[in-house]
Scaffold this motif. Structure first.
Motif, mmCIF file in Angstrom:
data_model
loop_
_atom_site.group_PDB
_atom_site.id
_atom_site.type_symbol
_atom_site.label_atom_id
_atom_site.label_comp_id
_atom_site.label_asym_id
_atom_site.label_seq_id
_atom_site.Cartn_x
_atom_site.Cartn_y
_atom_site.Cartn_z
ATOM 1 N N ILE A 17 2.990 -2.766 -29.303
ATOM 2 C CA ILE A 17 2.349 -3.452 -30.429
ATOM 3 C C ILE A 17 1.290 -4.437 -29.946
ATOM 4 C CG2 ILE A 17 2.731 -5.110 -32.304
ATOM 5 C CD1 ILE A 17 5.572 -3.878 -32.557
ATOM 6 N N LEU A 18 1.640 -5.207 -28.929
ATOM 7 C CA LEU A 18 0.766 -6.326 -28.562
ATOM 8 C C LEU A 18 -0.373 -5.916 -27.625
ATOM 9 C CD1 LEU A 18 3.495 -9.071 -28.363
ATOM 10 C CD2 LEU A 18 1.715 -8.826 -30.106
ATOM 11 N N SER A 19 -0.288 -4.740 -27.015
ATOM 12 C CA SER A 19 -1.465 -4.253 -26.293
ATOM 13 C C SER A 19 -2.363 -3.497 -27.263
ATOM 14 C CB SER A 19 -1.068 -3.377 -25.109
ATOM 15 O OG SER A 19 -0.312 -2.270 -25.540
ATOM 16 N N ASP A 20 -1.742 -2.806 -28.194
ATOM 17 C CA ASP A 20 -2.527 -2.150 -29.235
ATOM 18 C C ASP A 20 -3.353 -3.182 -30.004
ATOM 19 O OD1 ASP A 20 -2.947 0.436 -30.758
ATOM 20 O OD2 ASP A 20 -2.364 -0.898 -32.382
ATOM 21 N N ALA A 21 -2.727 -4.333 -30.258
ATOM 22 C CA ALA A 21 -3.414 -5.374 -31.028
ATOM 23 C C ALA A 21 -4.504 -6.057 -30.223
ATOM 24 C CB ALA A 21 -2.395 -6.411 -31.498
ATOM 25 N N ALA A 22 -4.436 -5.967 -28.903
ATOM 26 C CA ALA A 22 -5.411 -6.672 -28.065
ATOM 27 C C ALA A 22 -6.569 -5.777 -27.658
ATOM 28 C CB ALA A 22 -4.717 -7.211 -26.804
ATOM 29 N N PHE A 54 -8.887 4.117 -16.037
ATOM 30 C CA PHE A 54 -9.783 4.228 -17.181
ATOM 31 C C PHE A 54 -9.050 4.899 -18.321
ATOM 32 C CE2 PHE A 54 -12.525 3.531 -13.626
ATOM 33 C CZ PHE A 54 -13.568 2.762 -14.144
ATOM 34 N N SER A 55 -9.081 4.276 -19.477
ATOM 35 C CA SER A 55 -8.322 4.793 -20.609
ATOM 36 C C SER A 55 -9.065 5.950 -21.267
ATOM 37 C CB SER A 55 -8.083 3.670 -21.612
ATOM 38 O OG SER A 55 -9.315 3.130 -22.003
ATOM 39 N N ALA A 56 -8.430 6.534 -22.269
ATOM 40 C CA ALA A 56 -8.980 7.730 -22.906
ATOM 41 C C ALA A 56 -10.337 7.484 -23.564
ATOM 42 C CB ALA A 56 -7.994 8.261 -23.943
ATOM 43 N N ASP A 57 -10.681 6.217 -23.814
ATOM 44 C CA ASP A 57 -12.003 5.939 -24.372
ATOM 45 C C ASP A 57 -13.031 5.712 -23.259
ATOM 46 O OD1 ASP A 57 -11.268 3.415 -23.479
ATOM 47 O OD2 ASP A 57 -10.687 2.730 -25.470
ATOM 48 N N GLY A 58 -12.595 5.899 -22.000
ATOM 49 C CA GLY A 58 -13.519 5.788 -20.879
ATOM 50 C C GLY A 58 -13.741 4.355 -20.417
ATOM 51 N N ARG A 59 -13.063 3.407 -21.085
ATOM 52 C CA ARG A 59 -13.273 2.011 -20.685
ATOM 53 C C ARG A 59 -12.362 1.643 -19.518
ATOM 54 N NH1 ARG A 59 -12.945 -2.030 -25.455
ATOM 55 N NH2 ARG A 59 -10.803 -1.277 -25.445
ATOM 56 N N VAL B 225 3.113 3.432 -21.453
ATOM 57 C CA VAL B 225 2.992 2.964 -22.836
ATOM 58 C C VAL B 225 1.733 2.116 -22.991
ATOM 59 C CG1 VAL B 225 3.964 1.303 -24.486
ATOM 60 C CG2 VAL B 225 5.428 3.038 -23.440
ATOM 61 N N PHE B 226 1.547 1.214 -22.065
ATOM 62 C CA PHE B 226 0.368 0.346 -22.116
ATOM 63 C C PHE B 226 -0.911 1.173 -22.022
ATOM 64 C CE2 PHE B 226 -2.923 -2.058 -19.800
ATOM 65 C CZ PHE B 226 -3.108 -3.102 -20.686
ATOM 66 N N PHE B 227 -0.919 2.109 -21.087
ATOM 67 C CA PHE B 227 -2.105 2.938 -20.859
ATOM 68 C C PHE B 227 -2.497 3.712 -22.121
ATOM 69 C CE2 PHE B 227 -4.014 6.975 -19.414
ATOM 70 C CZ PHE B 227 -5.116 6.461 -18.760
ATOM 71 N N GLU B 228 -1.495 4.193 -22.845
ATOM 72 C CA GLU B 228 -1.785 4.925 -24.074
ATOM 73 C C GLU B 228 -2.278 3.999 -25.180
ATOM 74 O OE1 GLU B 228 -1.808 8.186 -24.679
ATOM 75 O OE2 GLU B 228 -1.357 8.517 -22.554
ATOM 76 N N SER B 229 -1.588 2.851 -25.335
ATOM 77 C CA SER B 229 -1.876 2.039 -26.519
ATOM 78 C C SER B 229 -3.164 1.220 -26.375
ATOM 79 C CB SER B 229 -0.699 1.115 -26.843
ATOM 80 O OG SER B 229 -0.539 0.177 -25.812
ATOM 81 N N ILE B 230 -3.667 1.070 -25.163
ATOM 82 C CA ILE B 230 -4.857 0.238 -24.978
ATOM 83 C C ILE B 230 -6.137 1.010 -25.312
ATOM 84 C CG2 ILE B 230 -5.421 0.708 -22.542
ATOM 85 C CD1 ILE B 230 -5.141 -2.792 -24.089
ATOM 86 N N ALA B 231 -6.065 2.325 -25.403
ATOM 87 C CA ALA B 231 -7.263 3.123 -25.705
ATOM 88 C C ALA B 231 -7.615 3.029 -27.185
ATOM 89 C CB ALA B 231 -7.020 4.579 -25.313
ATOM 90 N N ILE B 232 -8.891 2.934 -27.477
ATOM 91 C CA ILE B 232 -9.340 2.880 -28.876
ATOM 92 C C ILE B 232 -9.732 4.288 -29.313
ATOM 93 C CG2 ILE B 232 -11.119 1.988 -30.427
ATOM 94 C CD1 ILE B 232 -11.311 -0.473 -28.684
ATOM 95 N N LYS B 233 -9.022 4.790 -30.314
ATOM 96 C CA LYS B 233 -9.233 6.207 -30.613
ATOM 97 C C LYS B 233 -10.604 6.477 -31.226
ATOM 98 C CE LYS B 233 -7.019 7.038 -35.124
ATOM 99 N NZ LYS B 233 -7.160 5.641 -35.583
ATOM 100 N N GLU B 234 -11.145 5.465 -31.935
ATOM 101 C CA GLU B 234 -12.491 5.649 -32.487
ATOM 102 C C GLU B 234 -13.551 5.809 -31.400
ATOM 103 O OE1 GLU B 234 -10.375 3.373 -33.380
ATOM 104 O OE2 GLU B 234 -10.265 3.175 -35.572
ATOM 105 N N ARG B 235 -13.213 5.386 -30.184
ATOM 106 C CA ARG B 235 -14.197 5.469 -29.103
ATOM 107 C C ARG B 235 -13.816 6.523 -28.065
ATOM 108 N NH1 ARG B 235 -16.928 -0.199 -28.143
ATOM 109 N NH2 ARG B 235 -17.712 0.971 -26.387
ATOM 110 N N GLN B 236 -12.854 7.345 -28.388
ATOM 111 C CA GLN B 236 -12.355 8.339 -27.442
ATOM 112 C C GLN B 236 -13.490 9.072 -26.715
ATOM 113 O OE1 GLN B 236 -10.206 12.014 -28.751
ATOM 114 N NE2 GLN B 236 -8.472 10.710 -28.301
ATOM 115 N N ASN B 237 -13.387 9.159 -25.409
ATOM 116 C CA ASN B 237 -14.493 9.702 -24.618
ATOM 117 C C ASN B 237 -13.962 10.195 -23.261
ATOM 118 O OD1 ASN B 237 -16.885 10.186 -23.323
ATOM 119 N ND2 ASN B 237 -17.880 8.316 -24.035
ATOM 120 N N TYR B 238 -13.433 11.423 -23.274
ATOM 121 C CA TYR B 238 -12.803 11.937 -22.051
ATOM 122 C C TYR B 238 -13.802 12.228 -20.944
ATOM 123 C CZ TYR B 238 -8.404 12.119 -24.477
ATOM 124 O OH TYR B 238 -7.273 11.753 -25.149
#
Lengths: 482, 263
Positions: A17-22, A54-59, B225-238
């Motif tokens: 929850i709190l990483s999603d929120a950040a 790097f996360s799925a959004d490339g950041r 869990v952190f790695f998944e939840s920190i990504a912003i899906k609106e900006r997804q860019n593999y």
């Protein structure tokens, strides 16, 4: 305010929850301070920063980026955690944050901690929780890695100061570029409340670098070294004259300096109608008057429904990209915002990066002789970056450079060739003509970050378009009027 | 017709330096000499009209070369050469030789002679290796085994271990850790409070190193869990993700294990 609080929530659930929120907070850099290890402590800092994944959004992910709590008494329209949203609320304990940080750090998942928070009960209470966590991490867990935390606007200056002794970087988010926008979308925040801690941190940094003891440095000293007269008046207005700039707390035994990696801020781009010129001017003022290390630009993502918000289907990523490019020009290339944009031409061109755009408008300053021009002049050439400019300066000490050498050095010749000479000669015979060069440069496809193609962002950018981005304007631009 | 002399040496800085020492001493003329690395299986692609000379690594000869670089060129040049010797470039032996010929005639300014092909190749090798080192500073993943020892396995293109070691020993001076290069079967060992050791890792008990400690699973799960939840899906860019974190690094990174999202 509807708040759902779950008792006995697992750390894993809280983290989710709190990483999603950040995640909407942009700053994830771990840069700005070089600190060697200390025997018996875990961690170092590397000035250039280290990306750990790097996360799925490339950041880039370099910090454990979390909120302490997503409970919030504020109701900022653009924020997912605003009081009026009906979402699951959670809070960490300081111990939980410390354990996560240490165990993640040992496994080399992260470079440190980024701790932000919703405003729980009131700003002071929240800032105290942040401060307590940082103190515990430094003093009980002996953590010597990177920590970035928020200064909560409205919190008491002594608590902000204490946090500043434990943190490497602090940030106060500007949120929106103008006072009016702030009033509209973040009714609980005021410009003054945001700028006050920013000023406090700036002065605190100056004070801690200047003198190892407490006590205010004389105005004269400040003035001569860092500040202009009018800012001094601002300071007096924001910080009571008789007290110390800092809140006069006893600093911790292990002295890392006060906010040694400097402060940063972020602005949301595209939620309000400011143009690029306004945004860059604000950024420039922040760099000059508040000595910020970074200004981050965050393409607005619509997470809430609100009549005051624009309804975007995807964030304006290309605009964000142009702003970052221009920001780079301000910080490392010696440009001023007023050189890049003006009231008449208030937005960046989507087709061409800000530096090429500037060069085309200033052809009278070209061509530049590679073997003679000074470093800052070299930096103004499209296709020459900071590294290649440094290499040119070094290499030409040994021998005069030709185009082949420049290629090896890393200069992007297909961009630079219209603007340079080597030993008096241009690479090809070429017209020095605005139209011609513009067309040539547009045909050299710029390497944008993957996924930011014209398509989506082109539409997004025209949302508030007063100028430049629509198709007819493209014609205008190509014909040299734009 | 002159017979080319080809000095075949071990793939290590001492091996290359010994070959350079011997080559220089042969007085055969720099243009008629080439330095080649032994391939891993010891085979050589023989060329006609060439004499092959097997170089026996000799640490005394190597340290003489070492000293002359530092005294006659510069410490900086030495560092460039050392890093180049860890590169995975096949021609590195000969390139280092050419770089040193140039260096002994030009002195310390050789490092600025970027217009020169040899110098710029040495620099490319340095850049390539340093980039990989920088990547690994972040991409190394440790897991905890019994007694709290941390273990990491990597598979780098260049021989980066000795470039990684100072960083991790400083950062984790309170920890016992091992970083193992599975391609070269070498490792860095670090014990709390002591300096690091570089070693051949034939005798590491890899089975034991793959056993997790009691709490390891939990933190691996938390990280995912952190790695998944920190990504912003609106900006997804593999594509951007792959550009920043190439797939070759992902084998040993737990957040990419079982990842079906490779594109």
């Amino acid at each position: 305010m509807s708040v759902i609080i779950q008792e006995n929530m697992s750390v894993q659930k809280k983290l989710e929850i709190l990483s999603d929120a950040a995640k909407y907070d942009v700053a994830c850099t771990s840069s700005g301070v070089d600190r060697k290890g200390i025997a018996g402590s875990l961690g170092t800092s590397v000035a250039s920063g280290i990306c750990h994944t790097f996360s799925a959004d490339g950041r880039c992910i370099s910090l454990l980026k979390i909120l302490f709590t997503n409970e919030c008494i504020f109701d900022c329209k653009y924020c997912f955690n605003r009081a009026s949203n009906d979402i699951v609320r959670a809070s960490f304990t300081p111990e939980e944050v410390c354990d996560l940080t240490i165990e993640f750090y040992r496994r080399n998942y992260i470079e440190g901690l980024f701790l932000s928070s919703g405003v729980l009960i009131n700003p002071n209470h929240t800032m105290e929780l942040i401060c307590k966590t940082l103190k515990m991490l430094r003093e009980d867990y002996h953590f010597n890695g990177y920590i970035h935390c928020k200064a909560v606007p409205g919190a008491d200056s002594s608590i902000i100061e204490m946090a500043g002794w434990y943190a490497d970087r602090m940030s106060v988010n500007l949120e929106l570029p103008t006072t009016e926008s702030l009033k509209q979308l973040a009714p609980h925040k005021s410009r003054k409340n945001i700028l006050k801690p920013m000023k406090q941190i700036q002065l605190g940094r100056i004070e801690s670098m200047e003198s190892p003891i407490f006590g205010r440095i004389s105005d004269k000293k400040l003035k001569s070294k860092y500040l202009m007269q009018d800012e001094l008046e601002d300071n007096k207005a924001m910080v009571p004259e008789k007290s110390s700039v800092l809140g006069l707390v006893k600093r911790p035994a292990i002295n890392r300096g006060f906010v040694p990696a400097g402060q940063s801020t972020q602005m949301i781009i595209g939620a309000t109608p400011e143009n690029d010129y306004q945004i860059m001017s604000v950024a420039e003022a922040l760099y000059q008057k508040f000595d910020l290390k970074r200004v981050f630009y965050s393409a607005y993502i619509s997470v809430n429904q609100d009549s005051n918000l624009p309804s975007l289907t995807s964030p304006p990523l290309l605009r964000e990209h142009r702003l970052y490019q221009a920001d780079w020009l301000l910080r490392f290339y010696g440009f001023e915002a007023s050189e890049l944009l003006s009231e008449q031409r208030p937005n960046f061109n989507v087709l061409i990066d800000p530096k090429c755009n500037w060069a085309i408008g200033h052809l009278e300053q070209f061509p530049i002789e590679i073997n003679k021009a000074d470093y800052y002049t070299l930096l103004r050439i499209p296709g020459v970056g900071v590294k290649s400019a440094q290499r040119i300066v070094k290499a030409r000490r040994v021998s005069a450079l030709n185009f082949e050498d420049l290629k090896k050095i890393g200069v992007v010749l297909k961009r630079a060739l219209y603007f340079i000479t080597c030993n008096g000669k241009m690479m090809y015979q070429t017209k020095i003509d605005e139209n011609y060069i513009t067309n040539q440069l547009i045909s050299v496809k710029e390497r944008l970050p993957y996924g930011i193609d014209g398509g989506i962002s082109f539409q997004q950018l025209s949302l508030f378009d007063d100028v430049n981005f629509s198709a007819p304007n493209l014609q205008e631009f190509k014909s040299g009027i734009g | 017709m002159t017979v080319k002399k080809i000095f075949v040496c071990e793939d290590s800085i001492d091996g290359i330096f010994t070959a350079i020492y011997d080559a220089w001493n042969s007085r055969h003329g720099h243009t008629n000499i080439r330095i080649e690395l032994q391939s891993e299986d010891g085979s050589v692609n023989y060329e006609l009209f060439s004499e092959y000379i097997a170089v026996k690594t000799d640490s005394e000869k190597a340290s003489k070369v070492d000293r002359s670089i530092k005294s006659k060129i510069s410490q900086e040049a030495y560092e460039y050469v050392f890093t180049a010797s860890c590169s995975d470039e096949k021609e590195k032996g000969d390139l280092i030789y050419r770089f040193l010929i140039l260096g002994f005639s030009m002195g310390s300014s050789v490092v600025n002679y970027l217009g020169n092909d040899i110098v710029s190749k040495i620099f490319d090798m340095n850049r390539n290796l340093n980039n990989e080192v920088h990547h690994y500073l972040g991409f190394v993943r440790f897991h905890e085994i019994e007694n709290g020892i941390l273990y990491s396995k990597i598979c780098p293109k260049n021989d980066v271990l000795r470039h990684l070691a100072p960083h991790f020993s400083d950062r984790m001076n309170t920890e016992n850790f091992i970083i193992y290069d599975e391609k070269r079967k070498t490792a860095i060992l670090h014990r709390t409070g002591l300096s690091w050791v570089y070693t051949y890792a034939d005798n590491l008990n890899l089975n034991r190193l793959e056993q997790f400690s009691v709490q390891e699973d939990e933190f691996q799960e938390l990280w995912k869990v952190f790695f998944e939840s920190i990504a912003i899906k609106e900006r997804q860019n593999y594509k951007l993700q792959r550009n920043n974190l190439p797939i070759r690094f992902r084998n040993n990174m737990l957040e990419f294990n079982n990842d079906k999202k490779f594109r």
